[in-house]
Motif scaffolding. Sequence first.
Motif, PDB file in Angstrom:
ATOM      1  N   HIS A 212     -11.426   3.362  10.719  1.00  0.00           N
ATOM      2  CA  HIS A 212     -12.218   3.595   9.516  1.00  0.00           C
ATOM      3  C   HIS A 212     -11.413   3.361   8.246  1.00  0.00           C
ATOM      4  N   VAL A 213     -10.102   3.176   8.394  1.00  0.00           N
ATOM      5  CA  VAL A 213      -9.211   2.987   7.247  1.00  0.00           C
ATOM      6  C   VAL A 213      -8.885   1.508   7.085  1.00  0.00           C
ATOM      7  N   GLU A 214      -9.096   0.990   5.894  1.00  0.00           N
ATOM      8  CA  GLU A 214      -8.701  -0.380   5.555  1.00  0.00           C
ATOM      9  C   GLU A 214      -7.607  -0.303   4.501  1.00  0.00           C
ATOM     10  N   SER A 215      -6.497  -0.952   4.740  1.00  0.00           N
ATOM     11  CA  SER A 215      -5.412  -0.959   3.761  1.00  0.00           C
ATOM     12  C   SER A 215      -5.183  -2.380   3.264  1.00  0.00           C
ATOM     13  N   VAL A 216      -4.944  -2.506   1.965  1.00  0.00           N
ATOM     14  CA  VAL A 216      -4.741  -3.806   1.332  1.00  0.00           C
ATOM     15  C   VAL A 216      -3.492  -3.735   0.474  1.00  0.00           C
ATOM     16  N   ILE A 217      -2.572  -4.652   0.703  1.00  0.00           N
ATOM     17  CA  ILE A 217      -1.371  -4.763  -0.111  1.00  0.00           C
ATOM     18  C   ILE A 217      -1.536  -5.949  -1.057  1.00  0.00           C
ATOM     19  N   ILE A 218      -1.223  -5.751  -2.325  1.00  0.00           N
ATOM     20  CA  ILE A 218      -1.404  -6.807  -3.318  1.00  0.00           C
ATOM     21  C   ILE A 218      -0.028  -7.286  -3.782  1.00  0.00           C
ATOM     22  N   PRO A 219       0.307  -8.542  -3.529  1.00  0.00           N
ATOM     23  CA  PRO A 219       1.616  -9.089  -3.908  1.00  0.00           C
ATOM     24  C   PRO A 219       1.849  -9.021  -5.414  1.00  0.00           C
ATOM     25  N   GLU A 220       3.080  -8.705  -5.771  1.00  0.00           N
ATOM     26  CA  GLU A 220       3.555  -8.679  -7.158  1.00  0.00           C
ATOM     27  C   GLU A 220       3.066  -7.482  -7.966  1.00  0.00           C
TER      28      GLU A 220
END
Length: 244
Positions: A212-220
């Motif tokens: 149920h958890v979505e993780s998003v990493i955003i460069p910079e």
Amino acid sequence: MPSETIFVESCHDKTSIETRITFNGNVNGATATAPAVILAHPYGPLGGNMRNNVIIALHNYFASKGYVTVCINFRGCGHSKGRTSWTGMPERGDYEAVIQYLKTSSPCKLSHLIIGGYSFGSMIAASLRPSSEDFDIPYSYLLISYPVSVQWALTTVRNSFFTQQINGLLRPAATTTGFEGSNHKVLVLYGDHDQFTGVRSYQNWLKNAGQHVESVIIPEADHFWFEHENNLVRKVNDWIVRAF
């Protein structure tokens, strides 16, 4: 967009809490419905308030999508009374008061609630679990730059409480230990240049999270998101489209 500033009494101690509500939808008719989102800001003594760049960007996005969009100034920030606590517990009461206000005084019937926050605000948001008696609609969580590595400094003697709350939210709905975790949708967003929590710390923190958890990493992007607000909003929009 039509906005209204109101003051609610904190559920912790009745401190007056400044709250901004924006709704651009059509409320004609008894069956009018809309989703809602609450957005909570970073740590007040370091300059956090509802005029923060991330909160403004998210406010404008959700309001443009027809959400009942609510921004809160925790105690000691903006025109809210009181002062920032050492434990985060009074701020939980501030946030809870806004949820209670929406329950009784929303401009329309609510179809869904996103409990959101950025940095310190995400820690407070993640600790809240509206009960079915308090709020009988589905709810999800939007957590931006959760202060994993500095949570102890923001909560002092209540650090273990906030750790238990976020772990319960992230873990699967049922675990091998029998502990009942969460099945509410959760989006965790963070930048790979965050000054307070490194990428490896975030990844270790999220490695046992449920589906149920979505993780998003955003460069910079760093902890403050300057010049990355549009990218942040796009990622939130992608989640909204997929999840709802």
